[in-house]
Motif scaffolding. Sequence first.
Motif, PDB file in Angstrom:
ATOM      1  N   GLU A 118       0.835  -1.211   0.000  1.00  0.00           N
ATOM      2  CA  GLU A 118       0.000   0.000   0.000  1.00  0.00           C
ATOM      3  C   GLU A 118       0.865   1.254   0.000  1.00  0.00           C
ATOM      4  O   GLU A 118       0.549   2.240  -0.684  1.00  0.00           O
ATOM      5  N   LYS A 121       2.200   1.662  -3.540  1.00  0.00           N
ATOM      6  CA  LYS A 121       1.192   2.224  -4.441  1.00  0.00           C
ATOM      7  C   LYS A 121       1.028   3.720  -4.207  1.00  0.00           C
ATOM      8  O   LYS A 121       0.955   4.500  -5.154  1.00  0.00           O
ATOM      9  N   LYS A 122       0.959   4.100  -2.948  1.00  0.00           N
ATOM     10  CA  LYS A 122       0.737   5.512  -2.623  1.00  0.00           C
ATOM     11  C   LYS A 122       1.938   6.383  -3.004  1.00  0.00           C
ATOM     12  O   LYS A 122       1.775   7.445  -3.602  1.00  0.00           O
ATOM     13  N   ASN A 123       3.131   5.952  -2.646  1.00  0.00           N
ATOM     14  CA  ASN A 123       4.311   6.801  -2.786  1.00  0.00           C
ATOM     15  C   ASN A 123       5.076   6.635  -4.090  1.00  0.00           C
ATOM     16  O   ASN A 123       5.722   7.572  -4.534  1.00  0.00           O
ATOM     17  N   LYS A 125       3.858   4.662  -7.156  1.00  0.00           N
ATOM     18  CA  LYS A 125       2.991   4.690  -8.336  1.00  0.00           C
ATOM     19  C   LYS A 125       2.435   6.091  -8.591  1.00  0.00           C
ATOM     20  O   LYS A 125       2.435   6.579  -9.719  1.00  0.00           O
ATOM     21  N   GLU A 126       1.992   6.755  -7.522  1.00  0.00           N
ATOM     22  CA  GLU A 126       1.398   8.079  -7.683  1.00  0.00           C
ATOM     23  C   GLU A 126       2.410   9.160  -8.027  1.00  0.00           C
ATOM     24  O   GLU A 126       2.033  10.237  -8.484  1.00  0.00           O
ATOM     25  N   ALA A 127       3.703   8.903  -7.824  1.00  0.00           N
ATOM     26  CA  ALA A 127       4.732   9.908  -8.117  1.00  0.00           C
ATOM     27  C   ALA A 127       5.137   9.922  -9.595  1.00  0.00           C
ATOM     28  O   ALA A 127       5.868  10.816 -10.028  1.00  0.00           O
ATOM     29  N   ARG A 128       4.672   8.962 -10.342  1.00  0.00           N
ATOM     30  CA  ARG A 128       5.006   8.908 -11.771  1.00  0.00           C
ATOM     31  C   ARG A 128       4.443  10.138 -12.470  1.00  0.00           C
ATOM     32  O   ARG A 128       3.370  10.624 -12.151  1.00  0.00           O
ATOM     33  N   ASN A 130       2.479  11.983 -15.039  1.00  0.00           N
ATOM     34  CA  ASN A 130       1.330  11.597 -15.865  1.00  0.00           C
ATOM     35  C   ASN A 130       0.926  12.657 -16.882  1.00  0.00           C
ATOM     36  O   ASN A 130      -0.056  12.462 -17.597  1.00  0.00           O
ATOM     37  N   TRP A 140       9.833   9.002 -13.699  1.00  0.00           N
ATOM     38  CA  TRP A 140       9.868   9.576 -12.354  1.00  0.00           C
ATOM     39  C   TRP A 140      10.931  10.660 -12.322  1.00  0.00           C
ATOM     40  O   TRP A 140      11.954  10.564 -12.997  1.00  0.00           O
ATOM     41  N   ASN A 159      12.145   2.599  -9.790  1.00  0.00           N
ATOM     42  CA  ASN A 159      10.736   2.623  -9.388  1.00  0.00           C
ATOM     43  C   ASN A 159       9.930   1.535 -10.100  1.00  0.00           C
ATOM     44  O   ASN A 159       9.036   0.937  -9.499  1.00  0.00           O
TER      45      ASN A 159
END
Length: 181
Positions: A118, A121-123, A125-128, A130, A140, A159
Amino acid sequence: AESLLDKGETVSQVESFFRGLTNLESLRVGYKTRGRDAGVIAGRNSRFAPRPTCTAMGIMGRYWIDPRSRGRKETLKQADLVGAAAPHSFDDAHHAFWAGLVMLHVHGPGRVLRDWGELVKKNVKEARINDRDRCSHGSWEAKDKWACEGGRVYATAMNVMTLLVYYRYTGAIYGDASPLK
């Protein structure tokens, strides 16, 4: 073809190497000296906190030559040390990758791996990036501890490998029991 790791002598030499770099009190594996992680390039990355990355690499090196090491008391204590640094390690993609492998192989499916997944995913995946209008879309930012040396390619590769621990390896190892489904 015969594997190099099939030789008992190789296994004992590798084990001896890791033992020689392990502080017997803290159980931290050092980079060049017993128990002392590498981690600073003067003037480049000294603002980042030290992480037990060499300890994580030592755990995995031992595991890959002898999977029975997974259940040893020393290995479990080392994994706890790595895990304690893990939630704060997303400013160090190299550590996040190795810590993820430790969570997967030592702790196996369950709460520890699920909680770590989790955080990934939060730190991660979301930092990619987009923004499709940027040439860096899908990558990244090169802003972690070692990106001063490896740049955006390093940051992106590390990453991606960290994400693979959870999205590919857990399914390959645990199948339907994967904690991240």
